[in-house]
Every structure is written in C-alpha cells, then in structure tokens.
Scaffold this active site. Structure first.
Site, mmCIF file in Angstrom:
data_model
loop_
_atom_site.group_PDB
_atom_site.id
_atom_site.type_symbol
_atom_site.label_atom_id
_atom_site.label_comp_id
_atom_site.label_asym_id
_atom_site.label_seq_id
_atom_site.Cartn_x
_atom_site.Cartn_y
_atom_site.Cartn_z
ATOM 1 N N ASP A 193 0.857 -1.178 0.000
ATOM 2 C CA ASP A 193 0.000 0.000 0.000
ATOM 3 C C ASP A 193 0.900 1.237 0.000
ATOM 4 O OD1 ASP A 193 -2.205 1.634 0.164
ATOM 5 O OD2 ASP A 193 -2.318 1.523 2.347
ATOM 6 N N THR A 207 -0.224 4.784 1.238
ATOM 7 C CA THR A 207 -0.451 5.649 2.390
ATOM 8 C C THR A 207 -0.224 4.886 3.695
ATOM 9 O OG1 THR A 207 -2.095 6.870 1.120
ATOM 10 C CG2 THR A 207 -2.092 7.189 3.515
ATOM 11 N N ARG A 251 -2.059 14.276 -3.086
ATOM 12 C CA ARG A 251 -3.366 13.623 -3.121
ATOM 13 C C ARG A 251 -4.422 14.679 -3.461
ATOM 14 N NH1 ARG A 251 -4.055 9.116 0.484
ATOM 15 N NH2 ARG A 251 -5.933 10.086 1.332
ATOM 16 N N GLY A 289 -5.230 4.164 -4.413
ATOM 17 C CA GLY A 289 -6.443 4.696 -5.023
ATOM 18 C C GLY A 289 -6.271 6.125 -5.503
ATOM 19 N N ASP A 290 -5.062 6.658 -5.439
ATOM 20 C CA ASP A 290 -4.807 8.026 -5.881
ATOM 21 C C ASP A 290 -4.821 8.124 -7.404
ATOM 22 O OD1 ASP A 290 -4.578 9.013 -3.320
ATOM 23 O OD2 ASP A 290 -2.438 8.627 -3.203
#
Length: 368
Positions: A74, A76, A273, A354-355
């Site tokens: 991941d 973040t 982000r 998911g960015d």
C-alpha cells in the site's frame, strides 16, 4: 527396501538418504536460528526514532525469503508517513498556496495566490457585509462542515481528530490562517470562527464517505437561513464525464472544469493527493422534499442505506465546482534505500493506491 552391495557390505540407500536429509535439515535449522539471533542483536536494524531493534518471531521463515519475487505494498501509511499537510488549492480557477505551512517554505513556483492573504481579505468582507457568496468562503465551510473532524483541547493546545488524515490536514491548514473549527456538538452542528467572527452551521443530513460513492455529502443551514449541499471526494465521481454520463458537477461549467483539471494534473504530478469540492444552494421547496425522503429513508427498516443514497442522489446534481485540494504526504524514512535493496535482490515491488495515476507515477519515481 533398496540395498546396494558396496565393497562386500550391504548399503541401505533409503536409510542413508534419510540420514543425509536429517543432517541437512539440522544444518538449515541451525543456520536459521543463527540468522535469527544475528537479526535480533543487529545494531543496523534499529528504528532510529525509538531506538528499538528488530524482533524475530519465527526462525523457520528465513530460507523462504529467497523465494520471494514480488512485493505488493500500500502507499499511504506504508511507503508514506500518513502525516498529511495541505499544500495547494485551486479555487474557482485560481491556484493558491498554503504559504504558512511547510509547503510555502519550499515552493518557489510563481502564479500562486497566498492562501493566508486571500482568507484575510475574505474575513474583512465578512465583518462588513455578513456571510459572503464567494467560492473561497464556501470551500472553507465545505472542508470543515463536510467532515468528521472533532476537536480536543488540553490546556492551550488544540488537536484535531478524524478517521481521515486529509480532514485533519484541512482543519490544521485553515486554523493557522485564522479560520478555526471551534466545535461540533452532539447534533453534528458546527461552529466556525473566521478571524474573530463566529458562525454556526446546522447539519440537516449527512451521507458519509463510502468506497462505492467515493464522496461525502452534507446538507447544512447557515445562520442566515440559507441551505447548501456541500460535497467533496474523488474527481472520478464528482467531475462530469460526457462518455459515461457520471459526475454531479453542472456540465455547463466546462471552462472552469478544464482549468481545474489542469491544476489537478499539475498538483498530482508533484505527488499530492487530490480531492474535488463542490456545492449547490437548495430552495425551500426542494429542501422540504429532500428532507421528507431522507427522514423516511432514515427510519426505514429494510434497505435503509440504499434509500438514503437515493434521497441524496436527488440533490447531488448540477452542483457548482469550487475547486480542488492538494495534500502532501512525506515518504517514510529508509523506504528508498529498502526498495533499492529489493531491486538488487531482483525482487519486484508493486504499489497499490487509489490516488490519481499522476500521483502514483510520481511517488513511484521518487522511490526509484
């Protein structure tokens, strides 16, 4: 049983192989134990911030590490520190820099309006003429009202808490510019202070952020009786898309949308982000109809969540685009060196996020 005669002496192949395997396994287990002890005692594996060393939980995994070919991680909180800071904004087509944060100290790009000066000018107008209609005001209200941020106080220190680190970053950034989140009561009503002038915003309805919707929406009434729908979330779910027909922003704002998208791409390419922010005003009749649908859905026994979403879908349309926010997250200490070591071992590291694509590419390049 297989037997071979060697030099006139019977030779038991099966037992001999079993003995060799036992010796080999004993050596491997001894090597694993030695490696575990070495890792446990190594001074090179200390976490410098707390001076805490590595703790080995099992010694049987060391030889399996050589079989690893791919690592999925991941972004973040794993590659980054999960310590967010608002760095830039795009408000009604104007780029703004959070000049009182660390982003203002390192950003030397031209073409940015200073956020602190824009906030001060807005607050002066508020003291003279009351609540304004300008986009910066609605963006600030959106970021504080359309959130789950809570305030804790200890002596003179104020701390913001939220399930989303982005919302904490918004509250902290506005706080240093003079827009303070004063409190949130048990009914979710929010008090905001604009450089000495306090305003209370009554929360009428909330639809929390969901992975399916990728946005959060709040219906709020200000002290002058005006009712607004505030929404913030991912650009894919908010900005209009002519091909898929998705989006909740009024497609007639194509010029503003194009400018904002250009700013989003610029901010994302720098590794930030991105969240998109919008709002719309509700008339009395439209608000009355929405509240009827919302209360019926909230009191429903079956399919409650679906009915609440349907009620919000009726007002999540033809919204006015306010702009976007860019939040920075610092890279974890030692991540770059670790990934270089993985590459030396021919291990491929893949990042899941998911960015926006531009943000992911920039972070990947930063991490080599």
């Amino acid at each position: 049983m297989t037997r071979i005669v060697q030099c006139g002496i019977p030779f038991d192949v099966t037992n001999r192989m079993r003995d060799c395997n036992s010796i080999t396994m004993s050596k491997l287990q001894g090597l694993s134990l030695a490696e575990s002890i070495s890792a446990d005692c190594s001074t090179r594996l200390l976490e410098q911030s707390v001076r805490k060393g590595m703790q080995v939980r099992a010694s049987a995994l060391n030889e399996e590490l050589g079989q690893v070919q791919y690592i999925f991680t991941d972004k973040t909180g794993t590659l980054t520190q999960n310590k967010m800071e608002l760095s830039k904004l795009s408000v009604n087509g104007v780029k703004m820099l959070h000049d009182l944060g660390t982003a203002g100290e390192v950003n030397t790009s031209e073409g940015f309006v200073k956020l602190s000066e824009a906030i001060t000018d807005m607050c002066v107008k508020m003291k003279e003429s009351g609540l304004p209609e300008e986009p910066l005001y609605h963006l600030a209200v959106n970021l504080l009202v359309c959130s789950e941020t809570l305030i804790t106080r200890q002596d003179a220190a104020v701390r913001y808490l939220s399930p989303s680190p982005d919302e904490v970053a918004f509250a902290e950034a506005l706080d240093v510019t003079g827009v303070h989140l004063v409190g949130r009561d048990s009914n979710n009503n929010v008090t905001i202070e604009f450089q000495g002038r306090q305003s209370i915003y009554e929360t009428l309805a909330v639809l929390e952020f969901q992975s399916k919707r990728l946005r959060m929406t709040v219906v709020s009434r200000d002290e002058e009786g005006r009712i607004f729908v505030y929404c913030k979330g991912a650009d894919a779910k908010i900005l209009p898309d002519q091909e898929s027909g998705t989006g909740i922003i009024d497609p007639k704002q194509s010029d503003l949308v194009n400018v904002t998208v250009a700013h989003m791409d610029e901010f994302a390419t720098a590794g930030s982000r991105i969240l998109v922010v919008g709002y719309r005003k509700l008339g009395p009749q439209e608000c009355s109809e929405f509240m009827r649908l919302y209360l019926n859905a909230a009191n429903a026994i079956e399919h409650r969540q679906d009915r609440i979403e349907d009620a919000f879908n009726a007002i999540e349309n033809n919204m006015r685009l306010l702009g976007c926010t860019a939040v920075e997250d610092q890279i974890q200490d030692g991540v770059v060196e670790t990934i270089k070591d993985f590459k030396k071992a021919r291990i491929k590291v893949m990042m899941l996020t998911g960015d926006k694509m531009e943000t992911a590419v920039t972070i990947g390049q930063t991490l080599a």
